[in-house]
Design a protein around this motif. Structure first.
Motif, PDB file in Angstrom:
ATOM      1  N   ILE A  77       0.815  -1.223   0.000  1.00  0.00           N
ATOM      2  CA  ILE A  77       0.000   0.000   0.000  1.00  0.00           C
ATOM      3  C   ILE A  77       0.847   1.271   0.000  1.00  0.00           C
ATOM      4  CG2 ILE A  77      -2.114  -0.942   1.009  1.00  0.00           C
ATOM      5  CD1 ILE A  77      -1.164   0.083   3.723  1.00  0.00           C
ATOM      6  N   THR A  78       2.072   1.211   0.527  1.00  0.00           N
ATOM      7  CA  THR A  78       2.866   2.444   0.612  1.00  0.00           C
ATOM      8  C   THR A  78       3.923   2.555  -0.479  1.00  0.00           C
ATOM      9  OG1 THR A  78       4.341   1.369   2.163  1.00  0.00           O
ATOM     10  CG2 THR A  78       2.571   2.702   3.099  1.00  0.00           C
ATOM     11  N   LEU A  79       4.123   1.510  -1.263  1.00  0.00           N
ATOM     12  CA  LEU A  79       5.225   1.529  -2.235  1.00  0.00           C
ATOM     13  C   LEU A  79       5.239   2.799  -3.081  1.00  0.00           C
ATOM     14  CD1 LEU A  79       5.566  -2.095  -3.650  1.00  0.00           C
ATOM     15  CD2 LEU A  79       7.199  -0.839  -2.254  1.00  0.00           C
ATOM     16  N   ILE A  80       4.111   3.121  -3.683  1.00  0.00           N
ATOM     17  CA  ILE A  80       4.077   4.314  -4.539  1.00  0.00           C
ATOM     18  C   ILE A  80       3.663   5.575  -3.773  1.00  0.00           C
ATOM     19  CG2 ILE A  80       2.873   5.347  -6.507  1.00  0.00           C
ATOM     20  CD1 ILE A  80       3.545   2.916  -8.064  1.00  0.00           C
ATOM     21  N   PRO A  81       2.597   5.532  -2.940  1.00  0.00           N
ATOM     22  CA  PRO A  81       2.212   6.759  -2.221  1.00  0.00           C
ATOM     23  C   PRO A  81       3.343   7.369  -1.385  1.00  0.00           C
ATOM     24  CG  PRO A  81       0.467   5.152  -2.056  1.00  0.00           C
ATOM     25  CD  PRO A  81       1.604   4.459  -2.730  1.00  0.00           C
ATOM     26  N   ASN A  82       4.165   6.532  -0.769  1.00  0.00           N
ATOM     27  CA  ASN A  82       5.283   7.071   0.012  1.00  0.00           C
ATOM     28  C   ASN A  82       6.265   7.856  -0.847  1.00  0.00           C
ATOM     29  OD1 ASN A  82       4.642   6.413   2.552  1.00  0.00           O
ATOM     30  ND2 ASN A  82       6.262   4.899   2.856  1.00  0.00           N
ATOM     31  N   GLU A  83       6.486   7.377  -2.048  1.00  0.00           N
ATOM     32  CA  GLU A  83       7.418   8.062  -2.939  1.00  0.00           C
ATOM     33  C   GLU A  83       6.867   9.436  -3.315  1.00  0.00           C
ATOM     34  OE1 GLU A  83      10.272   6.923  -4.804  1.00  0.00           O
ATOM     35  OE2 GLU A  83      10.409   4.930  -3.941  1.00  0.00           O
ATOM     36  N   VAL A  84       5.534   9.505  -3.441  1.00  0.00           N
ATOM     37  CA  VAL A  84       4.918  10.784  -3.803  1.00  0.00           C
ATOM     38  C   VAL A  84       4.931  11.724  -2.586  1.00  0.00           C
ATOM     39  CG1 VAL A  84       2.825  11.915  -4.642  1.00  0.00           C
ATOM     40  CG2 VAL A  84       3.482   9.685  -5.544  1.00  0.00           C
ATOM     41  N   ASP A  85       4.505  11.200  -1.432  1.00  0.00           N
ATOM     42  CA  ASP A  85       4.457  12.021  -0.218  1.00  0.00           C
ATOM     43  C   ASP A  85       5.826  12.582   0.132  1.00  0.00           C
ATOM     44  OD1 ASP A  85       1.850  11.535   0.059  1.00  0.00           O
ATOM     45  OD2 ASP A  85       2.016  10.096   1.716  1.00  0.00           O
ATOM     46  N   VAL A 143      -1.963   3.034  -7.362  1.00  0.00           N
ATOM     47  CA  VAL A 143      -1.730   4.177  -8.240  1.00  0.00           C
ATOM     48  C   VAL A 143      -2.900   5.163  -8.224  1.00  0.00           C
ATOM     49  CG1 VAL A 143      -0.089   3.008  -9.749  1.00  0.00           C
ATOM     50  CG2 VAL A 143      -2.512   2.983 -10.324  1.00  0.00           C
ATOM     51  N   PHE A 144      -4.012   4.779  -7.603  1.00  0.00           N
ATOM     52  CA  PHE A 144      -5.088   5.780  -7.514  1.00  0.00           C
ATOM     53  C   PHE A 144      -5.816   5.799  -6.162  1.00  0.00           C
ATOM     54  CE2 PHE A 144      -6.732   2.059  -9.708  1.00  0.00           C
ATOM     55  CZ  PHE A 144      -7.893   1.786  -9.016  1.00  0.00           C
ATOM     56  N   MET A 145      -5.333   5.004  -5.185  1.00  0.00           N
ATOM     57  CA  MET A 145      -5.997   5.008  -3.885  1.00  0.00           C
ATOM     58  C   MET A 145      -5.016   5.447  -2.807  1.00  0.00           C
ATOM     59  SD  MET A 145      -8.138   1.491  -3.603  1.00  0.00           S
ATOM     60  CE  MET A 145      -9.376   1.045  -4.785  1.00  0.00           C
ATOM     61  N   THR A 146      -5.577   6.005  -1.724  1.00  0.00           N
ATOM     62  CA  THR A 146      -4.701   6.296  -0.584  1.00  0.00           C
ATOM     63  C   THR A 146      -4.389   4.965   0.103  1.00  0.00           C
ATOM     64  OG1 THR A 146      -6.516   6.495   0.967  1.00  0.00           O
ATOM     65  CG2 THR A 146      -5.882   8.497  -0.202  1.00  0.00           C
ATOM     66  N   PRO A 147      -3.282   4.917   0.853  1.00  0.00           N
ATOM     67  CA  PRO A 147      -2.899   3.648   1.480  1.00  0.00           C
ATOM     68  C   PRO A 147      -4.001   3.028   2.335  1.00  0.00           C
ATOM     69  CG  PRO A 147      -1.108   5.201   1.637  1.00  0.00           C
ATOM     70  CD  PRO A 147      -2.259   5.950   1.035  1.00  0.00           C
ATOM     71  N   THR A 148      -4.722   3.817   3.106  1.00  0.00           N
ATOM     72  CA  THR A 148      -5.753   3.250   3.985  1.00  0.00           C
ATOM     73  C   THR A 148      -6.890   2.621   3.175  1.00  0.00           C
ATOM     74  OG1 THR A 148      -5.284   5.187   5.320  1.00  0.00           O
ATOM     75  CG2 THR A 148      -7.040   3.750   6.088  1.00  0.00           C
ATOM     76  N   VAL A 149      -7.369   3.364   2.180  1.00  0.00           N
ATOM     77  CA  VAL A 149      -8.435   2.833   1.336  1.00  0.00           C
ATOM     78  C   VAL A 149      -7.948   1.561   0.643  1.00  0.00           C
ATOM     79  CG1 VAL A 149      -9.884   3.292  -0.673  1.00  0.00           C
ATOM     80  CG2 VAL A 149      -9.445   5.111   0.973  1.00  0.00           C
ATOM     81  N   ASN A 150      -6.722   1.630   0.151  1.00  0.00           N
ATOM     82  CA  ASN A 150      -6.139   0.485  -0.541  1.00  0.00           C
ATOM     83  C   ASN A 150      -6.091  -0.746   0.365  1.00  0.00           C
ATOM     84  OD1 ASN A 150      -4.696  -1.269  -2.131  1.00  0.00           O
ATOM     85  ND2 ASN A 150      -2.991   0.119  -2.516  1.00  0.00           N
ATOM     86  N   PHE A 151      -5.707  -0.543   1.617  1.00  0.00           N
ATOM     87  CA  PHE A 151      -5.599  -1.655   2.560  1.00  0.00           C
ATOM     88  C   PHE A 151      -6.922  -2.409   2.636  1.00  0.00           C
ATOM     89  CE2 PHE A 151      -5.933  -3.653   6.680  1.00  0.00           C
ATOM     90  CZ  PHE A 151      -4.684  -4.243   6.836  1.00  0.00           C
ATOM     91  N   PHE A 152      -8.007  -1.668   2.852  1.00  0.00           N
ATOM     92  CA  PHE A 152      -9.307  -2.320   2.994  1.00  0.00           C
ATOM     93  C   PHE A 152      -9.808  -2.871   1.664  1.00  0.00           C
ATOM     94  CE2 PHE A 152      -9.155   0.355   6.815  1.00  0.00           C
ATOM     95  CZ  PHE A 152      -9.336  -0.654   7.752  1.00  0.00           C
ATOM     96  N   ALA A 153      -9.576  -2.124   0.590  1.00  0.00           N
ATOM     97  CA  ALA A 153     -10.043  -2.592  -0.722  1.00  0.00           C
ATOM     98  C   ALA A 153      -9.336  -3.896  -1.100  1.00  0.00           C
ATOM     99  CB  ALA A 153      -9.784  -1.522  -1.777  1.00  0.00           C
TER     100      ALA A 153
END
Ligand SMILES: Nc1ncnc2c1ncn2[C@@H]1O[C@H](COP(=O)(O)OP(=O)(O)O)[C@@H](O)[C@H]1O
Ligand SMILES: [Mg+2]
Lengths: 306, 282
Positions: free
Chosen positions: B70-78, B180-190
């Motif tokens: 879940i954090t692989l890509i969002p962390n790079e952006v943040d 690539v289009f969800m936040t980590p939290t949403v991604n976790f549950f999805a």
């Protein structure tokens, strides 16, 4: 001389979080020639970072044209010849500076042998040779910025984008980074540098643009923008009455606690004012050609002054 | 190669995280502890120990693939590390695949480390016992031998771990695609939901086939779920062995089909992720 950056009618519209839209960059026209150090100024939120990101192909413009080294922004081949130091860069925290540079060198597809030479010499050049094997997590802001500059020089770029490279640094790191930029200037590189540190820009840039709310508010050669034909006269012990008379004939003047500062272009008026001051027992402090500072120009421009 | 450079760096950075190291140590300790289980006599104990071990690896694999992915890509952006990467001659798809492979490498090392420790500990336990008696005869005429040699290496455990591995290989691609289009939290549950729904694939299939109780529309809905959501049940090997109503087929064929299914699905998901990420603002 060839054009390094060509921007025409560039607009970037964001949806603002409170509904509605915001033109972060608004119909911007701007050219940067090869070999120039171009200072890109503007208050916070003016759209500097947004413009740089468009030029790097990280985001796409809503409309308008952005060309970098003759190719549309974001072209993969052009990226071999350019580099970027983001604002307050942050890197993989468990890596050391040496590992970080090796990683970036691999992204530039620099061969093994060449990589070692370049990484070693860059670590030396940015002053990280000693800390090279410590994890970046333990680096100070100044050291991170040095690592950031090193990664931006790995590919020996023709065009370098620096986003606020000197913000928030201690004086030593600050001076070192200014010197590195001056080296680039001496090597004939093109540098596009955004900054708030107007003193730095005044020292290093050939040309500046000032951006206000996404629009170009002023652009020109640093030398021309900052030199005037006026003379600055400063005197102490001036009373209100004399100051009032001088204010009438000067182009611009101000009085603070008996210290008068007057700006006058006309030679006869200059002579007249100096005589008046001496006759009224004021003590002359200085008479100099007036030089505006970039700081003043910036504040005037942003405030909508002249 | 750029993809490999990104994968290697992602893996190294992930493995150096304290939280992952601690988690791995806890999981390994649980596996070792599970092996000391003795309660009902050797035969049943071994069965319980084996299923306990596989369950620990399964749950760990699930947690690792979700939390890393879940954090692989969002962390790079943040953290804006992505800017210095994508401003270099790196294509967007190279970045996506590199990050995926880096996460996968981390997952692989963790699962196989647990798997090898588990298999080795099982073997040691078996070797220490050497041979066991079958216990008192259950009924008159029970003619089993008095003692038999304990099987030291159980290939079905290797197969079990392999199947666990491939389902999280597949789940990792789901997580990457979502990231690539969800936040980590949403991604976790999805992603977790996709895993649960996908594991229940036979239920959707039978619901979709049930013409008597449900209408066409509802059956269509189940059919769609069954088709779109990756079928994680393909990797549930113990189910196949236990429930006889599944088609009886050869095991190698079943395993290779499941692996091929995972590969095809992963490629599809990575293509989608790359396309979405290509037009994304970072
Ligand atoms: N991704 C984004 N979404 C919405 N608004 C943005 C985004 N990025 C920047 N902005 C807005 O655009 C404006 C310009 O930002 P920026 O280019 O970062 O300014 P500067 O670098 O000159 O300080 C700011 O008002 C900022 O809030
Ligand atoms: Mg900025």
């Amino acid at each position: 001389m060839a054009t390094a950056i060509e921007i025409q009618g560039l607009t970037k519209r964001f949806k603002s979080p409170f509904g509605g839209t915001l033109n972060a960059v608004d119909n911007l026209d701007l050219n940067v020639q090869e070999g120039e150090i171009f200072g890109f100024l503007g208050p916070n939120g003016a759209g500097k970072t947004t413009t740089i990101k468009i030029l790097l192909g990280l985001i796409s413009p809503t409309s308008g044209k952005a060309m970098v080294l003759g190719k549309p922004a974001g072209d993969n081949n052009t990226k071999k010849r350019i580099s970027y130091l983001p604002e307050s860069p942050y890197f993989y925290e468990y890596m050391s500076a040496r590992e970080l540079l090796n990683f970036y060198a691999d992204l530039f597809r620099i061969g093994r042998e060449e990589r070692k030479t370049r990484v070693d010499s860059l670590l030396e050049r940015v002053g990280l040779a000693e800390a090279a094997d410590k994890p970046l997590r333990h680096y100070s802001k100044g050291m991170l910025q040095r690592a950031g500059v090193a990664q931006a020089l790995l590919n020996n770029p023709d065009l370098v984008f620096l986003d606020e490279p000197t913000s928030g640094l201690d004086p030593i790191a600050h001076a070192d980074i200014c010197n590195l930029i001056l080296d680039l200037r001496a090597q004939g590189k093109t540098v596009f540098v955004s900054s708030h540190q107007l003193g730095d820009i005044e020292m290093i840039a050939n040309r500046v643009a000032i951006l206000v709310s996404g629009k170009l508010a002023m652009m020109g050669e640093v030398k021309e923008l900052l030199t005037t034909k006026q003379v600055e006269i400063i005197a102490d012990g001036v009373n209100d009455e004399v100051a009032g008379k001088i204010a009438e004939i000067s182009d611009e003047s101000e009085l603070h606690a008996g210290r008068l500062t007057a700006y006058i272009q006309d030679a006869a008026v200059q002579k007249n004012v100096i005589e008046m001051l001496l006759k009224n027992n004021a003590s002359l402090v200085s008479v100099n050609p007036r030089r505006r500072t970039l700081e003043k120009l910036f504040v005037d421009t942003v405030r909508g002054g002249r | 190669m750029v993809i490999w450079t990104i994968a290697k760096t992602t893996y190294r950075e992930a493995m150096r995280k304290k939280i992952l190291q601690v988690f791995l140590i806890v999981a390994l300790a649980m596996i070792v502890l599970a092996l000391s289980f003795t309660q009902f006599g050797f035969q049943r104990d071994m069965t319980i120990v084996k299923s306990l071990g596989l369950t620990i690896i399964l749950v760990s694999g699930l947690i690792i693939s979700l939390t890393i992915g879940i954090t692989l890509i969002p962390n790079e952006v943040d953290r804006r590390t992505i800017y210095t990467i994508l401003s270099k001659p790196v294509k967007r798809y190279e970045f996506v695949i590199g990050k995926f492979l880096g996460g996968l490498l981390t997952l692989s090392v963790n699962i196989w480390l647990m798997g090898i420790v588990f298999i080795v500990m099982l073997a040691i336990k078996a070797a220490l016992i050497g041979e066991v008696s079958t216990g008192p005869a259950g009924f008159v005429g029970d003619v089993r031998p008095e003692t038999y040699k304990v099987q030291i290496f159980d290939p079905s455990m290797l197969l079990g771990i392999l199947m666990i591995y491939f389902q999280f290989f597949l789940l990792s691609a789901v997580v990457m695609c979502f990231s690539v289009f969800m936040t980590p939290t949403v991604n976790f549950f999805a992603s977790f939901a996709v895993y649960l729904v996908g594991s229940a694939a036979p239920i959707w299939a039978s619901l979709a086939a049930d013409k008597e109780k449900t209408g066409l529309l509802v059956r269509g809905f189940y059919k769609v779920i069954h088709t779109i959501i990756p079928n994680f049940d393909y990797f549930n090997i113990s189910n196949r062995l236990i429930h006889p109503h599944h088609e009886v087929r050869s095991l190698p064929l079943f395993v290779s089909e499941s692996i091929a299914y995972a590969l095809v699905y992963v490629c599809l998901l990575l293509i989608i992720a790359s396309i979405v990420f290509d037009s994304r603002e970072v």
